[in-house]
Design an enzyme around this catalytic site. Structure first.
Site, PDB file in Angstrom:
ATOM      1  N   GLY A  54      25.725  83.220  17.892  1.00 32.46           N
ATOM      2  CA  GLY A  54      27.120  82.982  18.286  1.00 32.46           C
ATOM      3  C   GLY A  54      27.900  82.493  17.082  1.00 32.46           C
ATOM      4  O   GLY A  54      27.686  81.373  16.616  1.00 32.46           O
TER       5      GLY A  54
ATOM      6  N   GLY B 180      29.624  77.774  15.981  1.00 33.68           N
ATOM      7  CA  GLY B 180      28.386  78.387  15.491  1.00 33.68           C
ATOM      8  C   GLY B 180      28.424  78.595  13.984  1.00 33.68           C
ATOM      9  O   GLY B 180      27.466  78.292  13.266  1.00 33.68           O
TER      10      GLY B 180
ATOM     11  N   ASN C 256      25.229  87.577  15.895  1.00 38.70           N
ATOM     12  CA  ASN C 256      26.377  87.606  16.803  1.00 38.70           C
ATOM     13  C   ASN C 256      26.352  88.944  17.529  1.00 38.70           C
ATOM     14  O   ASN C 256      25.928  89.957  16.973  1.00 38.70           O
ATOM     15  CB  ASN C 256      27.687  87.451  16.011  1.00 38.70           C
ATOM     16  CG  ASN C 256      28.838  87.121  16.921  1.00 38.70           C
ATOM     17  OD1 ASN C 256      28.941  85.990  17.414  1.00 38.70           O
ATOM     18  ND2 ASN C 256      29.689  88.088  17.202  1.00 38.70           N
TER      19      ASN C 256
ATOM     20  N   THR D  49      28.709  90.970  18.307  1.00 39.61           N
ATOM     21  CA  THR D  49      29.415  92.013  17.552  1.00 39.61           C
ATOM     22  C   THR D  49      29.036  91.901  16.078  1.00 39.61           C
ATOM     23  O   THR D  49      29.284  90.879  15.432  1.00 39.61           O
ATOM     24  CB  THR D  49      30.947  91.874  17.690  1.00 39.61           C
ATOM     25  OG1 THR D  49      31.262  90.491  17.656  1.00 39.61           O
ATOM     26  CG2 THR D  49      31.479  92.491  18.945  1.00 39.61           C
TER      27      THR D  49
ATOM     28  N   SER E  51      28.898  67.164  19.656  1.00 41.86           N
ATOM     29  CA  SER E  51      30.305  66.759  19.710  1.00 41.86           C
ATOM     30  C   SER E  51      30.895  66.577  18.325  1.00 41.86           C
ATOM     31  O   SER E  51      30.215  66.159  17.394  1.00 41.86           O
ATOM     32  CB  SER E  51      30.449  65.439  20.470  1.00 41.86           C
ATOM     33  OG  SER E  51      31.812  65.040  20.444  1.00 41.86           O
ATOM     34  N   GLY E  52      32.178  66.889  18.241  1.00 41.47           N
ATOM     35  CA  GLY E  52      32.892  66.652  16.983  1.00 41.47           C
ATOM     36  C   GLY E  52      33.811  67.788  16.619  1.00 41.47           C
ATOM     37  O   GLY E  52      34.457  67.760  15.569  1.00 41.47           O
ATOM     38  N   GLY E  53      33.858  68.800  17.486  1.00 45.34           N
ATOM     39  CA  GLY E  53      34.751  69.931  17.219  1.00 45.34           C
ATOM     40  C   GLY E  53      34.355  70.656  15.944  1.00 45.34           C
ATOM     41  O   GLY E  53      33.225  70.510  15.447  1.00 45.34           O
TER      42      GLY E  53
ATOM     43  N   LYS F 203      26.152  64.369  27.180  1.00 50.83           N
ATOM     44  CA  LYS F 203      27.352  65.023  26.634  1.00 50.83           C
ATOM     45  C   LYS F 203      28.427  65.161  27.717  1.00 50.83           C
ATOM     46  O   LYS F 203      29.626  64.997  27.442  1.00 50.83           O
ATOM     47  CB  LYS F 203      26.989  66.396  26.048  1.00 50.83           C
ATOM     48  CG  LYS F 203      28.199  67.174  25.507  1.00 50.83           C
ATOM     49  CD  LYS F 203      28.917  66.412  24.393  1.00 50.83           C
ATOM     50  CE  LYS F 203      29.949  67.157  23.606  1.00 50.83           C
ATOM     51  NZ  LYS F 203      31.040  67.788  24.284  1.00 50.83           N
TER      52      LYS F 203
ATOM     53  N   HIS G  73      30.011  61.892  28.000  1.00 47.85           N
ATOM     54  CA  HIS G  73      30.840  61.742  26.791  1.00 47.85           C
ATOM     55  C   HIS G  73      32.210  62.379  27.036  1.00 47.85           C
ATOM     56  O   HIS G  73      33.259  61.800  26.755  1.00 47.85           O
ATOM     57  CB  HIS G  73      30.127  62.409  25.600  1.00 47.85           C
ATOM     58  CG  HIS G  73      30.991  62.638  24.392  1.00 47.85           C
ATOM     59  ND1 HIS G  73      31.960  63.633  24.346  1.00 47.85           N
ATOM     60  CD2 HIS G  73      31.065  62.013  23.206  1.00 47.85           C
ATOM     61  CE1 HIS G  73      32.576  63.594  23.178  1.00 47.85           C
ATOM     62  NE2 HIS G  73      32.052  62.617  22.467  1.00 47.85           N
ATOM     63  N   ASN G  74      32.188  63.570  27.579  1.00 46.99           N
ATOM     64  CA  ASN G  74      33.454  64.277  27.816  1.00 46.99           C
ATOM     65  C   ASN G  74      34.285  63.611  28.909  1.00 46.99           C
ATOM     66  O   ASN G  74      35.512  63.577  28.822  1.00 46.99           O
ATOM     67  CB  ASN G  74      33.195  65.743  28.162  1.00 46.99           C
ATOM     68  CG  ASN G  74      32.855  66.553  26.921  1.00 46.99           C
ATOM     69  OD1 ASN G  74      32.373  66.011  25.927  1.00 46.99           O
ATOM     70  ND2 ASN G  74      33.097  67.844  26.962  1.00 46.99           N
TER      71      ASN G  74
ATOM     72  N   GLU H  68      35.888  60.906  27.234  1.00 48.29           N
ATOM     73  CA  GLU H  68      36.929  61.537  26.386  1.00 48.29           C
ATOM     74  C   GLU H  68      38.207  61.787  27.219  1.00 48.29           C
ATOM     75  O   GLU H  68      39.315  61.463  26.784  1.00 48.29           O
ATOM     76  CB  GLU H  68      36.353  62.843  25.841  1.00 48.29           C
ATOM     77  CG  GLU H  68      37.292  63.730  25.049  1.00 48.29           C
ATOM     78  CD  GLU H  68      36.585  65.062  24.668  1.00 48.29           C
ATOM     79  OE1 GLU H  68      35.549  65.010  23.980  1.00 48.29           O
ATOM     80  OE2 GLU H  68      37.076  66.123  25.068  1.00 48.29           O
ATOM     81  N   TYR H  69      38.041  62.319  28.421  1.00 47.88           N
ATOM     82  CA  TYR H  69      39.192  62.563  29.296  1.00 47.88           C
ATOM     83  C   TYR H  69      39.919  61.242  29.587  1.00 47.88           C
ATOM     84  O   TYR H  69      41.139  61.169  29.581  1.00 47.88           O
ATOM     85  CB  TYR H  69      38.739  63.162  30.633  1.00 47.88           C
ATOM     86  CG  TYR H  69      38.610  64.667  30.702  1.00 47.88           C
ATOM     87  CD1 TYR H  69      37.873  65.377  29.769  1.00 47.88           C
ATOM     88  CD2 TYR H  69      39.199  65.374  31.752  1.00 47.88           C
ATOM     89  CE1 TYR H  69      37.738  66.754  29.872  1.00 47.88           C
ATOM     90  CE2 TYR H  69      39.064  66.756  31.853  1.00 47.88           C
ATOM     91  CZ  TYR H  69      38.323  67.438  30.915  1.00 47.88           C
ATOM     92  OH  TYR H  69      38.189  68.793  31.020  1.00 47.88           O
TER      93      TYR H  69
ATOM     94  N   LYS I 114      38.135  72.657  30.488  1.00 44.22           N
ATOM     95  CA  LYS I 114      37.022  73.585  30.720  1.00 44.22           C
ATOM     96  C   LYS I 114      36.087  73.081  31.804  1.00 44.22           C
ATOM     97  O   LYS I 114      35.190  73.797  32.215  1.00 44.22           O
ATOM     98  CB  LYS I 114      36.256  73.809  29.421  1.00 44.22           C
ATOM     99  CG  LYS I 114      37.072  74.553  28.376  1.00 44.22           C
ATOM    100  CD  LYS I 114      36.176  75.247  27.368  1.00 44.22           C
ATOM    101  CE  LYS I 114      36.907  75.511  26.079  1.00 44.22           C
ATOM    102  NZ  LYS I 114      36.999  74.265  25.244  1.00 44.22           N
TER     103      LYS I 114
END
Ligand code: 6PG
Length: 474
Positions: A12, A17, A35, A37, A131-133, A185, A188-189, A192-193, A263
């Site tokens: 990915g 990724g 990947n 594609t 986590s960490g974007g 996780k 964690h989210n 985060e919210y 999400k």
């Protein structure tokens, strides 16, 4: 690099990724990427992978042949059905003993299902929160792995090398069996919210209540991002308020639609908390507020009918901004408290055996909810590894009490001005309920018994009782 020479494979090549693959390669671990594609793969190799030990597998066969055995593969594909399809495809090429890692935000129940079915084939499945974007994946995320310990041992050197560091230690730790990693996780989210909603409410109060502009807000949030309220989400909030739109030169924030997407991981946290009967009202309120934000059309129409002419703020503005900061600190602490209480209970129910001090430690760096107050939370959990609620820790209770009046003042002022502050309100009510030896639930018991003969318990004697609440009609 020949066949079976790569240490780790990444599937990915979305932004997470790609960045994770580069992070691994730059730490000296030969990586093979795949990947769906092929153009995306070749594009990545040509553009970004020069000078690092990175190879491409254009088919899954090629990809898996390039990995040393037992293989270690990280899937960075969108959560949900794409994970199941990728597992199905990979099964043709993986062997018993190989380690498969899901690095996405998968729902814990899915991770448990996948882990069990792969176990039958001898494949070790590691559900891993990352986590960490984008920046985290590239330069050091917080990593939350769960599943068979043997699987973690296979990838531990890579994970420790690529993770963020807090006080010199890598922000990764083996968390427990099954879905432990993805559960941590998910919570964690949820936190985060909660933190994002609390910050958004301070913004609302300062914008609509005090009439502050983006430039002033930038300075306030930058100041708040120091000392005990310091946290990554305030850091980026300060940055956001200084950004200007390239097209118009106006503060970009003023041009962004007031409807937030999601999400689902915050909602799952609330759903889990309801299932386990652990109150997480601040997180619940933040999920509800995302949903309310999505009703933009309805809100606009309702404003015409129900519009409120609210009084402006009339107190000491400077003092109020200080109180807002104090209230944010208290709200923050209460949000972590709810998240940790949920983790404590989930660990018992799902036999994760979570070490909450380790959770606090690996959230100290790399992740979205990193904050200086996690130091105190970590200490509290280390002193008492069986801490079911952070408010039972004396130091944390003291820290909270100091800002309790600020929290109440902010809730009162927001309500008086007609500005919604449900995350603050929910945090305050959680605290006021948690520290109250008496709640009006005796009335709820009586009502249940009155309409449904559900029985009730008494304060003055043991047992269950039922009363005839209605006098016989004449
Ligand atoms: C992280 C973030 C990341 C993602 C969230 C956003 O830890 O890096 O949490 O996982 O940005 O899932 O979630 P929503 O789209 O639900 O806000």
């Amino acid at each position: 690099m020949g066949t079976h020479s790569c240490e780790i494979g990444v599937i990915g090549l979305g932004v997470m990724g790609r960045n994770l693959a580069l992070n691994c390669a730059e730490h000296g671990f030969p990586v093979v990427v795949y990947n769906r594609t092929a153009e995306k793969t070749s594009e990545f190799i040509v553009r970004d992978a020069a000078g690092v030990a990175l190879r491409a597998g254009y088919t899954l066969q090629e990809f898996t042949e390039l990995l040393r055995k037992p293989r270690a593969v990280i899937m960075m594909v969108p959560a949900g059905p794409p994970v199941d399809s990728m597992i199905q495809e990979l099964l043709l090429f993986l062997e018993a003993g190989d380690v498969l890692i899901d690095g996405g935000n998968s729902r814990p129940v899915d991770t448990d299902r996948r882990g069990k079915s792969l176990q039958e084939k001898g494949i070790l499945y590691l559900g891993t929160g990352i986590s960490g974007g984008e920046a985290g994946a590239r330069f050091g995320p917080s990593i939350m792995p769960g599943g068979p310990q043997k699987a973690y041992e296979r990838v531990q050197p890579v994970m420790e090398a690529i993770a963020a560091r807090a006080e010199g230690a890598p922000c990764v730790s083996y968390l427990g069996q099954g879905s432990a990693g993805h559960y941590v996780k998910m919570v964690h989210n949820g936190i985060e919210y909660g933190l994002m909603q609390l910050i958004a409410e301070t913004y609302d109060v300062m914008k609509r209540g005090l009439g502050l502009q983006a430039g002033e807000l930038h300075h306030i949030y930058a100041q708040w991002n120091e000392g005990k309220t310091a946290c990554y989400l305030l850091e980026i909030t300060a940055r956001i308020f200084s950004a200007l739109d390239e097209k118009t030169g106006q503060p970009l924030i003023n041009l962004i639609l007031d409807a937030a997407g999601q999400k689902g991981s915050g909602m799952w946290t609330s759903q889990e908390a309801l299932n386990l009967q652990i109150p997480t009202p601040t997180i619940d309120a933040s999920v509800a507020m995302r949903n309310l934000s999505g009703l933009k059309k309805d809100r606009t129409a309702a404003a015409g009918v129900l519009g409120l002419a609210a009084p402006a703020f009339s107190g000491d503005r400077r003092r109020f901004i200080e109180q807002l900061r104090g209230a944010f600190y208290a709200g923050m602490l209460l949000t972590y408290t709810q998240g940790f209480a949920l983790l404590y209970r989930a660990s018992q129910v799902n036999t994760y055996r979570l070490r909450l001090a380790e959770v606090a430690r690996i959230w100290r760096g790399g992740c979205i909810i990193r904050a200086s107050l996690l130091n105190g939370i970590g200490t509290a959990c280390r002193i008492n590894p069986d801490l079911s609620n952070l408010l039972m820790d004396e130091q944390i209770a003291q820290a909270l009490i100091t800002h309790c009046d600020d929290l109440r003042a902010v809730v009162q002022s927001a309500a008086a001005m007609g500005i919604p502050a449900p995350a603050f309100m929910a945090s305050l009510s959680y605290l006021d309920s948690y520290r109250s030896p008496w709640l009006p639930a005796n009335l709820i018991q009586a009502q249940r018994d009155c309409f449904g003969a559900h029985t009730y318990e008494r304060l003055d004697m043991p047992g269950t009782f039922h009363s005839k609440w209605q006098k016989d009609r004449d």
